[in-house]
Design a protein around this motif. Structure first.
Motif, PDB file in Angstrom:
ATOM      1  N   GLY A   1       0.795  -1.225   0.000  1.00 56.58           N
ATOM      2  CA  GLY A   1       0.000   0.000   0.000  1.00 56.58           C
ATOM      3  C   GLY A   1       0.824   1.271   0.000  1.00 56.58           C
ATOM      4  N   HIS A   2       2.063   1.179   0.464  1.00 55.97           N
ATOM      5  CA  HIS A   2       2.866   2.402   0.597  1.00 55.97           C
ATOM      6  C   HIS A   2       3.901   2.547  -0.505  1.00 55.97           C
ATOM      7  CE1 HIS A   2       0.623   3.283   4.135  1.00 55.97           C
ATOM      8  NE2 HIS A   2       0.743   1.984   4.444  1.00 55.97           N
ATOM      9  N   THR A   3       3.605   1.944  -1.647  1.00 59.39           N
ATOM     10  CA  THR A   3       4.431   2.139  -2.833  1.00 59.39           C
ATOM     11  C   THR A   3       3.864   3.342  -3.580  1.00 59.39           C
ATOM     12  OG1 THR A   3       4.646  -0.252  -2.932  1.00 59.39           O
ATOM     13  CG2 THR A   3       5.335   0.978  -4.888  1.00 59.39           C
TER      14      THR A   3
ATOM     15  N   LYS B   1      -1.950  12.759   0.021  1.00 63.63           N
ATOM     16  CA  LYS B   1      -1.151  12.521   1.235  1.00 63.63           C
ATOM     17  C   LYS B   1      -1.604  11.216   1.887  1.00 63.63           C
ATOM     18  CE  LYS B   1       1.005  16.694   2.002  1.00 63.63           C
ATOM     19  NZ  LYS B   1       1.989  16.550   0.914  1.00 63.63           N
ATOM     20  N   CYS B   2      -0.638  10.465   2.377  1.00 62.44           N
ATOM     21  CA  CYS B   2      -0.951   9.171   3.005  1.00 62.44           C
ATOM     22  C   CYS B   2      -0.755   9.245   4.516  1.00 62.44           C
ATOM     23  CB  CYS B   2      -0.045   8.106   2.401  1.00 62.44           C
ATOM     24  SG  CYS B   2      -0.341   6.459   3.063  1.00 62.44           S
ATOM     25  N   GLY B   3      -1.440   8.375   5.235  1.00 57.74           N
ATOM     26  CA  GLY B   3      -1.318   8.303   6.692  1.00 57.74           C
ATOM     27  C   GLY B   3       0.088   7.979   7.163  1.00 57.74           C
ATOM     28  N   CYS B   4       0.921   7.425   6.274  1.00 50.61           N
ATOM     29  CA  CYS B   4       2.291   7.055   6.659  1.00 50.61           C
ATOM     30  C   CYS B   4       3.221   8.252   6.633  1.00 50.61           C
ATOM     31  CB  CYS B   4       2.829   5.950   5.753  1.00 50.61           C
ATOM     32  SG  CYS B   4       3.260   6.501   4.093  1.00 50.61           S
ATOM     33  N   GLY B   5       2.723   9.412   6.126  1.00 53.69           N
ATOM     34  CA  GLY B   5       3.550  10.603   6.084  1.00 53.69           C
ATOM     35  C   GLY B   5       4.075  10.893   4.687  1.00 53.69           C
TER      36      GLY B   5
ATOM     37  N   GLY C   1       1.506  10.226  -2.324  1.00 51.71           N
ATOM     38  CA  GLY C   1       1.380   9.446  -3.552  1.00 51.71           C
ATOM     39  C   GLY C   1       1.250   7.944  -3.389  1.00 51.71           C
ATOM     40  N   CYS C   2       1.171   7.438  -2.153  1.00 50.23           N
ATOM     41  CA  CYS C   2       1.062   5.984  -1.943  1.00 50.23           C
ATOM     42  C   CYS C   2      -0.172   5.424  -2.674  1.00 50.23           C
ATOM     43  CB  CYS C   2       0.910   5.662  -0.463  1.00 50.23           C
ATOM     44  SG  CYS C   2       2.370   6.075   0.500  1.00 50.23           S
ATOM     45  N   VAL C   3      -0.048   4.223  -3.212  1.00 51.88           N
ATOM     46  CA  VAL C   3      -1.152   3.599  -3.955  1.00 51.88           C
ATOM     47  C   VAL C   3      -2.384   3.419  -3.053  1.00 51.88           C
ATOM     48  CG1 VAL C   3      -0.427   1.184  -3.575  1.00 51.88           C
ATOM     49  CG2 VAL C   3      -1.719   1.776  -5.630  1.00 51.88           C
TER      50      VAL C   3
HETATM   51 ZN   LIG Z   1       1.745   5.537   2.676  1.00 51.24          ZN
END
Ligand SMILES: [Zn+2]
Length: 391
Positions: free
Chosen positions: A243-245, A253-257, A260-262
């Motif tokens: 998911g974080h690719t 923006k993604c929750g991981c910081g 562009g994460c898929v």
């Molecule tokens: Zn992410």
């Protein structure tokens, strides 16, 4: 190699339990035959396991070809205990936590479930979580468990039993979750990475498939890899984090910081966001999206998200040398055209598909079966010493 008799006994026990995990039910004679043991050896192990309440005996009436019960003595069959819960499974989700009482022979169809939610906005999520767990404990039928299996999303270090990073449940990161649960149940607590449990559940239900990539689409997007029937383990406590690719050109923006994460395109929220931009007049609501897709098929906004996910999945297949993908979660709840589109796009990017067969299939979530598999592996038929003192 000469094995110590106690070690030999343990290995035989393990083999017999594994055989029953695969077969479901079997007679003493069938077990002895399939394991290449003499009947007295298998019988002795069975008696021990019956006394420990790991196995139970059931009377199954033999049925003849026309479906009628045959006369005579019914067959006595063995199976993993389904009458009494050995493990407690707790699944920590973004909003909801579920508790399941798990007998050794549990399947996802026959477990009892209790759940609670913690409010989205609150100052002390950890304290509320502990309070709700205590309340839920009172509703359980079993009072004691051999161990508690705590399924959590994110990056889990299973050797130290700690959650290192949780992009969607940040409050859980700096806590000793196992310690909180141990305060309530006074039993060993084992943290299990959520996707890994789901992949083991899938494997337990389809033992014929020993190598596959499982991908779950839900609030986030994650995966797990099973090779030779076991979770792939690297030197870092991280794997399957598809998911974080990043996807080129994606600015969400993604929750991981990261950006562009898929996951920001194909998670439940991501799909809703794209649906709203494409159809601003439609209600931004999951059931509306489901109906819309059922009526209109895979529109360009959805094709874009699925193609991005497929590139990431195909990349994983090419790198790992796998040819089977099991998809679970939201995408399997949408019109069949969605899974078909994803599957075709995965095959497009998978080198094996050029000359061999690549499978991409939908499946239900089998979390309980997965947690039981972990519990049996670590507590009932462990290859190493009883790990309880470390947990
Ligand atoms: Zn992410």
């Amino acid at each position: 190699m000469i094995l110590h008799p106690a070690r030999m006994g343990l290995l035989n026990k393990r083999a017999l339990i594994r055989q029953l995990q695969k077969a479901g039910v079997a007679s003493r004679a069938e077990l002895a035959r399939s394991l290449g043991m003499s009947q007295p050896t298998a019988g002795k192990i069975v008696d021990e396991l019956l006394a420990e309440k790991i196995l139970e005996e059931v009377e199954l009436t033999a049925v003849n070809e026309s479906g009628l019960a045959q006369l005579g003595r019914p067959g006595r069959q063995l199976r993993l205990n389904r009458s009494q819960a050995s493990f407690l499974g707790i699944q920590l989700g973004i909003r909801e936590t579920q508790l399941v009482e798990l007998p050794l022979g549990a399947t996802d169809e026959n477990v009892r479930q209790i759940s609670f939610q913690i409010p989205a906005v609150n100052k002390k999520p950890a304290a509320i979580w502990e309070h709700e767990l205590r309340a839920a404990k009172k509703k359980l039928l079993a009072k004691k468990f051999l161990c508690v299996l705590l399924s959590v999303p994110g990056v889990v270090d299973e050797t130290t039993n700690r959650l290192l990073f949780s992009p969607n449940i940040h409050w859980s990161e700096n806590l000793d979750l196992a310690a909180i649960v141990r305060r309530i149940w006074n039993a060993p607590v084992l943290l299990v990475q959520e996707e890994r449990a789901l992949a083991l559940g899938e494997h337990a239900s389809n033992p014929g498939h020993e190598d596959f990539l499982l991908v779950e689409f839900s609030d986030g997007v994650g995966g797990a890899v099973i090779v030779g029937g076991k979770p792939l383990a690297g030197s870092l406590p991280i794997s399957g984090e598809l998911g974080h690719t990043p996807v080129l050109g994606n600015r969400r923006k993604c929750g991981c910081g990261a950006t562009g994460c898929v996951e920001t395109l194909v998670s439940t929220r991501g799909l809703l966001e794209s649906f709203s931009s494409a159809h601003p007049k439609k209600k931004n609501h999951w059931p509306v999206l489901v109906n819309h897709i059922a009526e209109n098929g895979v529109e360009p906004w959805l094709a874009h998200a699925l193609d991005a996910a497929a590139v990431v999945i195909a990349g994983a297949l090419n790198v790992l040398g796998l040819r089977r993908v099991v998809i679970i979660g939201t995408l399997t709840e949408l019109a069949p055209a969605v899974l078909k589109h994803l599957s075709d796009a995965v095959k497009n990017g998978a080198l094996w598909a050029r000359f061999g067969e690549v499978e991409c299939v939908g499946a239900p979530r089998r979390r309980s079966a997965g947690l039981v598999a972990v519990g049996i592996d670590r507590f009932i038929a462990s290859e190493t010493e009883w790990p309880a003192n470390k947990l």
